[in-house]
Design an enzyme around this catalytic site. Structure first.
Site, PDB file in Angstrom:
ATOM      1  N   LEU A  45      -2.618  35.909  -3.799  1.00 21.00           N
ATOM      2  CA  LEU A  45      -1.505  35.820  -2.865  1.00 21.00           C
ATOM      3  C   LEU A  45      -0.597  34.628  -3.140  1.00 21.00           C
ATOM      4  CD1 LEU A  45      -3.419  36.645   0.432  1.00 21.00           C
ATOM      5  CD2 LEU A  45      -2.068  38.191  -0.995  1.00 21.00           C
ATOM      6  N   GLY A  46      -1.108  33.626  -3.794  1.00 18.96           N
ATOM      7  CA  GLY A  46      -0.311  32.440  -4.077  1.00 18.96           C
ATOM      8  C   GLY A  46      -1.033  31.532  -5.039  1.00 18.96           C
ATOM      9  N   ALA A  47      -0.302  30.593  -5.618  1.00 19.46           N
ATOM     10  CA  ALA A  47      -0.890  29.665  -6.577  1.00 19.46           C
ATOM     11  C   ALA A  47      -0.235  28.308  -6.449  1.00 19.46           C
ATOM     12  CB  ALA A  47      -0.724  30.189  -8.000  1.00 19.46           C
ATOM     13  N   GLY A  48      -1.037  27.277  -6.573  1.00 14.84           N
ATOM     14  CA  GLY A  48      -0.542  25.911  -6.554  1.00 14.84           C
ATOM     15  C   GLY A  48      -0.988  25.185  -7.803  1.00 14.84           C
ATOM     16  N   PHE A  50      -3.541  23.118  -8.276  1.00 10.28           N
ATOM     17  CA  PHE A  50      -4.970  23.028  -8.512  1.00 10.28           C
ATOM     18  C   PHE A  50      -5.761  24.192  -7.918  1.00 10.28           C
ATOM     19  CE2 PHE A  50      -3.674  18.554  -8.874  1.00 10.28           C
ATOM     20  CZ  PHE A  50      -4.204  18.272 -10.129  1.00 10.28           C
ATOM     21  N   GLY A  51      -5.092  25.274  -7.537  1.00  9.09           N
ATOM     22  CA  GLY A  51      -5.849  26.377  -6.991  1.00  9.09           C
ATOM     23  C   GLY A  51      -4.993  27.582  -6.670  1.00  9.09           C
ATOM     24  N   VAL A  52      -5.670  28.645  -6.270  1.00 10.14           N
ATOM     25  CA  VAL A  52      -4.996  29.880  -5.899  1.00 10.14           C
ATOM     26  C   VAL A  52      -5.507  30.340  -4.538  1.00 10.14           C
ATOM     27  CG1 VAL A  52      -4.708  30.629  -8.288  1.00 10.14           C
ATOM     28  CG2 VAL A  52      -6.721  31.373  -6.993  1.00 10.14           C
ATOM     29  N   LYS A  68      -9.077  30.204  -0.400  1.00  8.51           N
ATOM     30  CA  LYS A  68      -8.437  29.251  -1.302  1.00  8.51           C
ATOM     31  C   LYS A  68      -9.481  28.767  -2.295  1.00  8.51           C
ATOM     32  CE  LYS A  68      -5.245  26.053  -2.469  1.00  8.51           C
ATOM     33  NZ  LYS A  68      -3.817  26.216  -2.702  1.00  8.51           N
ATOM     34  N   ASP A 161       1.699  17.187   9.523  1.00  5.78           N
ATOM     35  CA  ASP A 161       2.539  18.064   8.700  1.00  5.78           C
ATOM     36  C   ASP A 161       3.035  19.271   9.494  1.00  5.78           C
ATOM     37  OD1 ASP A 161       3.905  18.614   6.375  1.00  5.78           O
ATOM     38  OD2 ASP A 161       2.291  19.810   5.508  1.00  5.78           O
TER      39      ASP A 161
END
Length: 414
Positions: A45-48, A50-52, A68, A161
């Protein structure tokens, strides 16, 4: 917050086939890794960095969840930050806060399981409505206030945040609850008045005292809420600055925000006073969450606020944010490729990092403000290594509704 060992967090009892447990043990995997077999993993669904984020189905409960997957290398030996946050999240049990489900780990990765919200981000939901009035805005702000009140007064936690991207609807139902997500940089205070000095947040929403490094606490969440309230009423941010120094100069005005006549002519004076109570520069004079819950704008008969449609003005600004999301999809598969390269041979399971095959969410804008601190010529701590740990976990599903809604139950034996 003091270090909490992983054993004291008490994750749910490790399940799985005895043979699989034996294989994992031979491979040097932690005991909790056996719980991975309890989930059927779906699309990325998403990626950053250091992880997905992967969609998954809990085999035992049949619940659809978001998982995550984070490389331990992201923590660079400071894994205690991860365990501290898990301990914090398990304490949060509120209808307006995203639900934490479970966690487990492999030799090289952490897996965090949370509630899957498919109702959309706050701004997406607003735009989809045929009409949006001040009465709708009050309903939204009340739910955010309830969540913050729970954090501040029940758990002694400061979120740090708060922003529209971290506010999600659980389902597509018109009466769905709005939930606060992303506790990656939240802190549990040792005392109600404890002062934090480590700078972390999202530029545009974080309070001035966070950026100056003079110390901050619960009032920083109130400032962020004020920015959110301003933005959902007019569709644009109260601040134009794109860097820290310009922002700090901008808020020196009294009041620090301008209510432009054309965009605010249909919005009540009560709403403006509410915003100014939240956006008070001096954090000691800033309203508390309890005071805002009792503000006349919140308590009044807001049927009077159900006349003027604010949606046309909102759509003009929100359309720009949609374009940014479309651009970000181009970067996702490159991130996943790099994640695969970072995996070690001993823990290589490239099915964790599947490539994205359709639209997906982008990286969150929450960040460790070390670069900001450098621009201010001051030192900063590195205690916020988990700043993006829970970024996108639930939000990812909100921008991938087609994939989520088309999910099919796996056939028996698969």
């Amino acid at each position: 917050m003091p270090y909490t060992s992983p054993t004291s967090i008490q994750p749910s009892e490790v399940e799985g086939h005895p043979i699989q447990k034996f294989i994992n043990k031979l491979a040097g995997q932690p005991q909790s890794y056996a719980k991975k077999a309890n989930y059927i993993f779906g699309k990325t669904l998403g990626a950053g960095t250091f992880g997905v984020v992967r969609r998954a189905r809990d085999i035992n409960t049949k619940e659809d969840v978001a998982i995550k997957i984070v490389l331990k290398k992201a923590f660079k030996g400071n894994e205690s930050a991860f365990y501290d946050e898990l301990s914090l999240l398990q304490k949060c049990q509120h209808k307006n806060i995203v639900g934490f489900r479970d966690w487990f780990e492999s030799k090289d990765k952490f897996y965090i399981v949370t509630q899957l919200a498919t109702g959309g981000e706050l701004f997406d939901r607003i735009v989809e409505q045929g009409k949006f009035t001040e009465k709708n805005a009050v309903k939204i702000i009340v739910q955010i206030l309830d969540a913050v009140d729970y954090l501040h007064n029940k758990l002694n936690i400061v979120h740090r945040d708060l922003k529209p991207e971290n506010l999600l609807y659980v389902t597509r139902d018109p009466d769905s609850e709005l939930v606060l997500a992303d506790f990656g940089i939240a802190k549990e205070l040792l005392t109600p008045d404890e002062v934090l000095t480590s700078s972390a947040g999202s530029l545009g929403y974080c309070a001035p005292e966070v950026l100056t490094g003079k110390g901050h606490g619960k009032p920083c969440d109130i400032w962020s809420l004020g920015v959110i309230c301003y933005t959902i009423l007019c569709g644009y941010s109260p601040f134009r600055a794109e860097n820290v120094n310009d922002f700090l100069n901008e808020v020196q005005k009294d009041p620090p925000v301008v209510f432009h006549r054309e965009q605010w002519k249909h919005i009540s004076e009560g709403a403006k006073r509410f915003i100014l109570r939240a956006l008070t520069i001096d954090q000691k004079k800033r309203a508390t969450v309890t005071e805002l819950l009792n503000d006349p704008w919140i308590l009044s008969n807001y049927d009077d606020y159900d006349k003027d449609d604010l949606l046309p003005q909102l759509k003009k600004s929100l359309a720009k944010q949609k374009f940014v999301r479309v651009v970000e999809i181009v970067k996702l598969n490159n991130r996943i490729k790099k994640l695969r390269e970072l995996e070690t041979d001993s823990d290589s399971d490239d099915t964790d990092f599947e490539f994205v095959d359709s639209s997906s969410s982008s990286d969150s804008s929450a960040f460790d403000l070390s670069s900001v601190a450098n621009s201010l010529k001051k030192d900063t701590t590195k205690s916020e290594v988990n700043a993006s740990l829970f970024q996108q976990v639930v939000r990812a599903a909100a921008t991938n509704k087609e994939k989520v809604l088309s999910y099919k139950e796996p056939e028996a034996g698969n």
